[in-house]
Design an enzyme around this catalytic site. Structure first.
Site, PDB file in Angstrom:
ATOM      1  N   ALA A   1       0.850  -1.192   0.000  1.00  0.00           N
ATOM      2  CA  ALA A   1       0.000   0.000   0.000  1.00  0.00           C
ATOM      3  C   ALA A   1       0.882   1.237   0.000  1.00  0.00           C
ATOM      4  O   ALA A   1       1.986   1.230   0.556  1.00  0.00           O
ATOM      5  CB  ALA A   1      -0.921   0.017   1.224  1.00  0.00           C
TER       6      ALA A   1
ATOM      7  N   ALA B   1       0.407   3.699   1.734  1.00  0.00           N
ATOM      8  CA  ALA B   1       0.485   4.186   3.113  1.00  0.00           C
ATOM      9  C   ALA B   1       1.541   3.478   3.940  1.00  0.00           C
ATOM     10  O   ALA B   1       1.894   3.954   5.029  1.00  0.00           O
ATOM     11  CB  ALA B   1      -0.871   4.033   3.797  1.00  0.00           C
ATOM     12  N   TYR B   2       2.045   2.349   3.478  1.00  0.00           N
ATOM     13  CA  TYR B   2       2.990   1.587   4.288  1.00  0.00           C
ATOM     14  C   TYR B   2       4.360   2.253   4.283  1.00  0.00           C
ATOM     15  O   TYR B   2       5.070   2.251   3.265  1.00  0.00           O
ATOM     16  CB  TYR B   2       3.110   0.152   3.778  1.00  0.00           C
ATOM     17  CG  TYR B   2       1.851  -0.687   3.918  1.00  0.00           C
ATOM     18  CD1 TYR B   2       0.802  -0.301   4.748  1.00  0.00           C
ATOM     19  CD2 TYR B   2       1.713  -1.874   3.216  1.00  0.00           C
ATOM     20  CE1 TYR B   2      -0.344  -1.069   4.871  1.00  0.00           C
ATOM     21  CE2 TYR B   2       0.569  -2.662   3.338  1.00  0.00           C
ATOM     22  CZ  TYR B   2      -0.449  -2.247   4.160  1.00  0.00           C
ATOM     23  OH  TYR B   2      -1.587  -3.016   4.271  1.00  0.00           O
ATOM     24  N   GLN B   3       4.709   2.799   5.424  1.00  0.00           N
ATOM     25  CA  GLN B   3       6.020   3.417   5.645  1.00  0.00           C
ATOM     26  C   GLN B   3       6.358   4.421   4.546  1.00  0.00           C
ATOM     27  O   GLN B   3       7.427   4.382   3.932  1.00  0.00           O
ATOM     28  CB  GLN B   3       7.107   2.349   5.776  1.00  0.00           C
ATOM     29  CG  GLN B   3       6.887   1.366   6.926  1.00  0.00           C
ATOM     30  CD  GLN B   3       6.712   2.032   8.273  1.00  0.00           C
ATOM     31  OE1 GLN B   3       5.580   2.231   8.718  1.00  0.00           O
ATOM     32  NE2 GLN B   3       7.806   2.380   8.928  1.00  0.00           N
TER      33      GLN B   3
ATOM     34  N   LYS C   1      -2.744  -0.415  -2.489  1.00  0.00           N
ATOM     35  CA  LYS C   1      -3.951   0.226  -1.995  1.00  0.00           C
ATOM     36  C   LYS C   1      -3.773   1.744  -1.920  1.00  0.00           C
ATOM     37  O   LYS C   1      -2.652   2.229  -1.764  1.00  0.00           O
ATOM     38  CB  LYS C   1      -4.291  -0.334  -0.608  1.00  0.00           C
ATOM     39  CG  LYS C   1      -4.488  -1.846  -0.586  1.00  0.00           C
ATOM     40  CD  LYS C   1      -4.883  -2.359   0.777  1.00  0.00           C
ATOM     41  CE  LYS C   1      -3.738  -2.437   1.759  1.00  0.00           C
ATOM     42  NZ  LYS C   1      -2.755  -3.486   1.417  1.00  0.00           N
TER      43      LYS C   1
END
Length: 346
Positions: free
Chosen positions: A58, A60-62, A88
Site C-alpha cells: 500500500a 500508506a505503508y512506511q 492500496k
C-alpha cells in the site's frame, strides 16, 4: 504451493498472499517494527521460491518505502507476468477536498505515485483501502474504472467496508458499465470472525474473492504463552484490536496450540489452514524467513471437520475494532454521500 482464481477475474493467485506492511523504512511511517530493504528482499525471494506469486502492499505503508522495496525485489527476482501485485490507496485528504480535487483526480494521483514507487507500468489489483465518507461513491467507481481503461490496473478490490457498501458499489458499477470489485480485504481470523455474518456469505454468492488481513491476529495465533516478538511489543494497532478480548480469545489460541501439537506442526500452520479453508488467499505478513515458510506449509495442512469445529466452538461475538469501528460511526453521520445523481464529471 496451490493456486486459485481471484474471484471474477482471470488472475491465478497463490493460496497465500505475502503481506508487505512489515517491509519499509522504520524511520518513515507509523510502524517502528518494520524491516529494512536487505531483509525484505530475502523474504520476498524466499516466498517466490516457495511458489508465492501474490503480493499486497500500500502507498500508506512506511511512506511508500514498502512499495519501493517490493518493486525492486520483484524486478530482480521474478518476471513481471509471473506475479500478481496489489496495492492500496487512501481517501482524499482534507487539503485535497479544500482544493477541489475530485475523487477521480485523487485516484489517478495515488496510482501514479504507487506505480512510480513500484517501478511498474501497471498493478494487477488496485484496492480502495478504506471507505471515504467525504467523496461520492460515483467518483470512486468512475475514477477506478478510468484506471482500468487506461491499463494502469487490471482489476479493482476493496478493503475495510461493510457488505452493504460492497454490494452498493458493485451495483452502481454494473449500472454504469464500470469495473466491479473482484476482491475484499477485511479483518478475519480465528479470533475475529465477524465477517462471517454478512460479508463471507455475500462474497460466496457473488464469487468475490476473500483476501483477509490480520490472518494471524498480529501474531497472537502463532505464539505460545510467554513467546513474543518486536512487532507484538510495539504494534500499538494490534494491541488496540486484540488486548480487550485477550481472555476470551485465549480459549481459541490454546486449541490452536493443542491441534498443532497433535499434528506436530506450528501454530501458524493450523491457524492459516483453518483460514485457507474459508477464503481465497489470506494476506500473511512476514518479517522473518520462518514466517513465510510456515505460511507456505499451511497450504498443505488439511484439518478434519471435527478439528475445525473444535477450533471454532469457543468463539464469542466481538465488537468491531479499528477502521471498521470508525466506519460504523461515519456511516451513521454521513448518509448524504450516497447521492450519485449529479456527480458525473468528464
Amino acid at each position: 504451493m496451490k493456486y486459485t482464481k481471484l474471484g471474477n477475474s482471470d488472475l491465478n493467485v497463490s493460496r497465500i498472499c505475502m503481506g508487505c506492511m512489515g517491509f519499509g523504512d522504520a524511520q518513515h511511517g507509523q510502524h517502528t517494527w518494520t524491516i529494512d530493504e536487505e531483509h525484505s528482499r530475502e523474504i520476498i525471494k524466499r516466498g517466490l521460491e516457495l511458489g508465492v506469486n501474490f503480493f499486497d502492499t500500500a502507498i500508506a505503508y512506511q511512506s511508500g518505502t514498502s512499495e519501493q522495496y517490493l518493486g525492486r525485489a520483484l524486478k530482480d527476482f521474478a518476471k513481471r507476468d509471473d506475479v500478481v501485485v496489489a496495492t492500496k490507496f487512501l481517501p482524499r485528504t482534507p487539503e485535497e477536498i479544500e482544493e477541489g480535487i475530485s475523487g477521480q483526480q485523487h485516484i489517478e494521483r495515488m496510482l501514479n505515485q504507487s506505480l512510480s514507487n513500484l517501478g511498474m507500468d501497471h498493478v494487477d489489483l488496485y484496492i480502495y483501502h478504506m471507505w471515504d465518507y467525504e467523496t461520492p461513491i460515483y467518483e470512486i467507481m468512475d475514477g477506478l474504472n478510468r484506471m482500468v481503461e487506461a491499463g494502469k490496473t487490471r482489476y479493482i478490490g476493496i478493503s475495510n467496508c461493510f457488505a452493504w457498501q460492497l454490494a452498493k458499489a458493485n451495483a452502481l458499477a454494473e449500472k454504469e458499465g464500470f469495473a466491479k470489485f473482484v476482491s475484499i480485504q477485511g479483518h478475519y481470523n480465528l479470533i475475529f470472525r465477524e465477517e462471517e455474518r454478512e460479508m463471507v456469505p455475500y462474497c460466496r454468492e457473488e464469487n468475490i474473492a476473500l483476501t483477509p488481513y490480520s490472518s494471524l491476529a498480529g501474531g497472537k495465533l502463532s505464539k505460545r504463552p510467554g513467546e513474543t516478538s518486536k512487532r507484538q511489543q510495539e504494534d500499538e494497532y494490534a494491541h488496540f484490536k486484540y488486548d480487550a478480548t485477550a481472555q476470551q480469545d485465549d480459549a481459541v489460541i490454546r486449541r490452536v496450540m493443542e491441534i498443532a501439537d497433535r499434528h506436530e506442526v506450528s501454530m501458524t500452520e493450523v491457524a492459516l489452514a483453518w483460514l485457507i479453508s474459508k477464503v481465497t488467499s489470506p494476506v500473511v505478513g512476514a518479517t522473518k524467513l520462518p514466517h513465510i515458510e510456515g505460511a507456505a506449509k499451511a497450504v498443505d495442512l488439511v484439518l478434519s471437520p471435527e478439528e475445525t469445529a473444535y477450533l471454532e466452538e469457543p468463539y464469542v461475538p466481538h465488537r468491531l475494532v479499528g477502521v471498521m469501528a470508525q466506519n460504523t460511526k461515519a456511516a451513521a453521520k454521513e448518509d448524504h454521500v450516497w447521492s450519485t445523481g449529479d456527480q458525473k464529471i468528464k
